[in-house]
Write a protein that holds these residues in place. Structure first.
Motif, mmCIF file in Angstrom:
data_model
loop_
_atom_site.group_PDB
_atom_site.id
_atom_site.type_symbol
_atom_site.label_atom_id
_atom_site.label_comp_id
_atom_site.label_asym_id
_atom_site.label_seq_id
_atom_site.Cartn_x
_atom_site.Cartn_y
_atom_site.Cartn_z
ATOM 1 N N TYR A 71 0.856 -1.184 0.000
ATOM 2 C CA TYR A 71 0.000 0.000 0.000
ATOM 3 C C TYR A 71 0.891 1.233 0.000
ATOM 4 N N PHE A 72 0.316 2.373 -0.393
ATOM 5 C CA PHE A 72 1.044 3.630 -0.395
ATOM 6 C C PHE A 72 0.594 4.486 0.780
ATOM 7 N N THR A 73 1.563 5.097 1.448
ATOM 8 C CA THR A 73 1.245 6.006 2.551
ATOM 9 C C THR A 73 0.813 7.343 1.979
ATOM 10 N N ASP A 74 0.365 8.246 2.852
ATOM 11 C CA ASP A 74 -0.073 9.574 2.409
ATOM 12 C C ASP A 74 1.049 10.345 1.719
ATOM 13 N N ASN A 75 2.301 10.087 2.113
ATOM 14 C CA ASN A 75 3.416 10.808 1.484
ATOM 15 C C ASN A 75 4.022 10.026 0.312
ATOM 16 N N GLY A 76 3.299 9.003 -0.187
ATOM 17 C CA GLY A 76 3.705 8.302 -1.387
ATOM 18 C C GLY A 76 4.689 7.160 -1.192
ATOM 19 N N ARG A 77 5.010 6.818 0.040
ATOM 20 C CA ARG A 77 5.932 5.703 0.277
ATOM 21 C C ARG A 77 5.200 4.370 0.176
ATOM 22 N N LEU A 78 5.891 3.401 -0.412
ATOM 23 C CA LEU A 78 5.332 2.067 -0.527
ATOM 24 C C LEU A 78 5.672 1.270 0.727
ATOM 25 N N LYS A 79 4.643 0.718 1.358
ATOM 26 C CA LYS A 79 4.837 -0.107 2.551
ATOM 27 C C LYS A 79 4.043 -1.390 2.376
ATOM 28 N N GLU A 80 4.243 -2.322 3.294
ATOM 29 C CA GLU A 80 3.500 -3.577 3.257
ATOM 30 C C GLU A 80 2.695 -3.743 4.537
ATOM 31 N N TRP A 81 1.491 -4.232 4.383
ATOM 32 C CA TRP A 81 0.576 -4.419 5.496
ATOM 33 C C TRP A 81 0.391 -5.924 5.704
ATOM 34 N N PRO A 82 0.771 -6.456 6.883
ATOM 35 C CA PRO A 82 0.568 -7.892 7.110
ATOM 36 C C PRO A 82 -0.918 -8.199 7.309
ATOM 37 N N MET A 83 -1.395 -9.207 6.594
ATOM 38 C CA MET A 83 -2.809 -9.569 6.662
ATOM 39 C C MET A 83 -2.960 -11.080 6.717
ATOM 40 N N LEU A 84 -4.059 -11.537 7.274
ATOM 41 C CA LEU A 84 -4.440 -12.937 7.194
ATOM 42 C C LEU A 84 -5.369 -13.074 5.989
ATOM 43 N N VAL A 85 -5.088 -14.086 5.146
ATOM 44 C CA VAL A 85 -5.826 -14.244 3.900
ATOM 45 C C VAL A 85 -6.285 -15.697 3.751
ATOM 46 N N PRO A 86 -7.560 -15.921 3.399
ATOM 47 C CA PRO A 86 -8.013 -17.292 3.155
ATOM 48 C C PRO A 86 -7.509 -17.779 1.800
ATOM 49 N N LYS A 87 -7.025 -19.023 1.744
ATOM 50 C CA LYS A 87 -6.533 -19.624 0.498
ATOM 51 C C LYS A 87 -7.130 -21.008 0.350
ATOM 52 N N LYS A 88 -7.540 -21.351 -0.869
ATOM 53 C CA LYS A 88 -8.047 -22.700 -1.149
ATOM 54 C C LYS A 88 -6.922 -23.701 -0.992
ATOM 55 N N ILE A 89 -7.252 -24.866 -0.432
ATOM 56 C CA ILE A 89 -6.276 -25.951 -0.332
ATOM 57 C C ILE A 89 -6.879 -27.183 -0.970
ATOM 58 N N LEU A 90 -6.022 -28.129 -1.295
ATOM 59 C CA LEU A 90 -6.482 -29.384 -1.857
ATOM 60 C C LEU A 90 -7.142 -30.185 -0.745
ATOM 61 N N LYS A 91 -8.365 -30.613 -0.954
ATOM 62 C CA LYS A 91 -9.071 -31.390 0.071
ATOM 63 C C LYS A 91 -8.435 -32.769 0.207
ATOM 64 N N PRO A 92 -8.427 -33.326 1.424
ATOM 65 C CA PRO A 92 -7.837 -34.649 1.634
ATOM 66 C C PRO A 92 -8.432 -35.688 0.679
ATOM 67 N N GLY A 93 -7.553 -36.451 0.024
ATOM 68 C CA GLY A 93 -7.985 -37.496 -0.894
ATOM 69 C C GLY A 93 -8.290 -37.015 -2.293
ATOM 70 N N ALA A 94 -8.358 -35.700 -2.502
ATOM 71 C CA ALA A 94 -8.694 -35.176 -3.827
ATOM 72 C C ALA A 94 -7.566 -35.413 -4.823
ATOM 73 N N HIS A 95 -6.325 -35.487 -4.327
ATOM 74 C CA HIS A 95 -5.193 -35.655 -5.241
ATOM 75 C C HIS A 95 -5.201 -37.025 -5.917
ATOM 76 N N GLU A 96 -5.897 -37.981 -5.334
ATOM 77 C CA GLU A 96 -5.936 -39.320 -5.918
ATOM 78 C C GLU A 96 -6.704 -39.331 -7.239
ATOM 79 N N ASN A 97 -7.711 -38.475 -7.364
ATOM 80 C CA ASN A 97 -8.522 -38.427 -8.576
ATOM 81 C C ASN A 97 -8.143 -37.276 -9.503
ATOM 82 N N ALA A 98 -7.187 -36.449 -9.089
ATOM 83 C CA ALA A 98 -6.816 -35.281 -9.873
ATOM 84 C C ALA A 98 -5.901 -35.676 -11.027
ATOM 85 N N PRO A 99 -5.941 -34.897 -12.124
ATOM 86 C CA PRO A 99 -5.036 -35.161 -13.241
ATOM 87 C C PRO A 99 -3.588 -34.960 -12.815
ATOM 88 N N ALA A 100 -2.672 -35.588 -13.529
ATOM 89 C CA ALA A 100 -1.244 -35.479 -13.204
ATOM 90 C C ALA A 100 -0.813 -34.019 -13.227
#
Length: 107
Positions: A71-100
């Protein structure tokens, strides 16, 4: 999109009218072509940090990870904001039926 259409989409996307489906597909393509990332949803950082929410999300095939977002601050500096983000994961056992090679793709 009306509230009713959004609720129908959440329940069963096949209930939407053909015009709404087409409009959604076009909007998704536009967002992808412009590099706009999907909104992580309406979960607050406090909710994502809770153990109870993480258990429910894990059952649904979603994990919570820490990520730094620029993100950019009011004076134009680029900074980073730590956040918690939801991410999809492979469900257990799904890899057995998934394509190579499927396990290696980002979801």
């Amino acid at each position: 999109m009306t509230l009713l259409e959004k609720m129908q989409y959440e329940h069963d996307p096949s209930l939407l009218s053909p015009a709404t489906k087409l409009a959604l597909e076009q909007e998704i393509q536009r967002l992808k072509s412009e590099g706009i990332r999907m909104n992580p949803g309406t979960l607050t950082q406090e909710t994502l940090a809770s153990e109870k929410a993480r258990k429910v999300l894990k059952k649904r095939g979603i994990t919570v990870v820490g990520e730094k977002r620029p993100y950019f601050t009011d004076n134009g500096r680029l900074k980073e904001w730590p956040m918690l983000v939801p991410k999809k994961i492979l469900k257990p056992g799904a890899h057995e039926n998934a394509p190579a090679g499927w396990e290696c793709t980002m979801l």
